[in-house]
Design an enzyme around this catalytic site. Structure first.
Site, short mmCIF file in Angstrom:
data_model
loop_
_atom_site.label_atom_id
_atom_site.label_comp_id
_atom_site.label_asym_id
_atom_site.label_seq_id
_atom_site.Cartn_x
_atom_site.Cartn_y
_atom_site.Cartn_z
N GLY A 1 -1.95 28.03 7.90
CA GLY A 1 -2.47 29.11 7.07
C GLY A 1 -1.89 30.43 7.51
O GLY A 1 -0.77 30.50 8.01
N CYS A 2 -2.65 31.49 7.37
CA CYS A 2 -2.19 32.81 7.77
C CYS A 2 -1.89 32.84 9.26
O CYS A 2 -2.73 32.43 10.08
CB CYS A 2 -3.27 33.84 7.43
SG CYS A 2 -2.84 35.51 7.94
#
EC number: 1.8.4.11
Length: 174
Positions: free
Chosen positions: A9-10
């Site tokens: 993800g981020c």
């Protein structure tokens, strides 16, 4: 020293946890896995470059076992969602592990098998040969340390740090 390139993800979230992990000597947020040369944040966010947001985590194996570094990775994101982590959607947010050697590939595959028991759904983490790693812009490095008062840090990163402290308190610094 050993370096793993991991995407969950981020990159701000993984960076925040690994920055506080004993034995980790460096965490660099960046991009890899795509076909577009010299990507930047905006091109990667377009979803057209093929790159994932990743962190290059360098650690001292005499301080923290490589299995612990990998198990933390699987605890800090949902490896069962394809191309998504929470509100972040797109191939740039895919769960991914980029190997440089056959030994590393085996370590990653063993970590997936070991951690599958923790998840009711199938882990979809991509294990891919590493390509060029592009460090992200300076703004993205040490994001949590430099921006703890932002809403994103309060709502997204702080719960991940709390989870890390719950399961890996022996490895985390303050």
């Amino acid at each position: 020293m050993r370096t793993f390139i991991l995407g969950g993800g981020c990159f701000w979230c993984l960076d925040a946890v690994y920055q506080k992990t004993r034995g980790v000597t460096s965490v660099v947020s960046g991009y890899t896995g795509g076909h577009f040369p010299d990507p930047d944040y905006y091109s990667v966010c377009s979803g057209m470059t093929g790159h994932a947001e990743v962190v290059a985590v360098t650690f001292d194996e005499e301080v923290i076992p490589q299995e612990t570094v990998l198990d933390m990775f699987f605890a800090m994101h949902d490896p069962t969602t394809l191309n998504r982590q929470g509100y972040d959607v797109g191939t740039q947010y895919r769960s991914s592990m980029f190997y440089r050697t056959d030994e590393e590939r085996s370590l990653f595959e063993e970590a997936i098998a070991r951690n599958q028991a923790l998840w009711s759904a199938q882990i979809v983490t991509e294990v891919t040969r590493a390509s060029t790693f592009y460090p992200a812009e300076a703004f993205h490095q040490d994001y949590y340390a430099n921006n703890q008062d932002t809403g994103y840090c309060h709502v997204i990163i702080n719960p991940k740090l709390a989870k890390a402290r719950k399961y890996y308190s022996e490895w985390l610094t303050s």
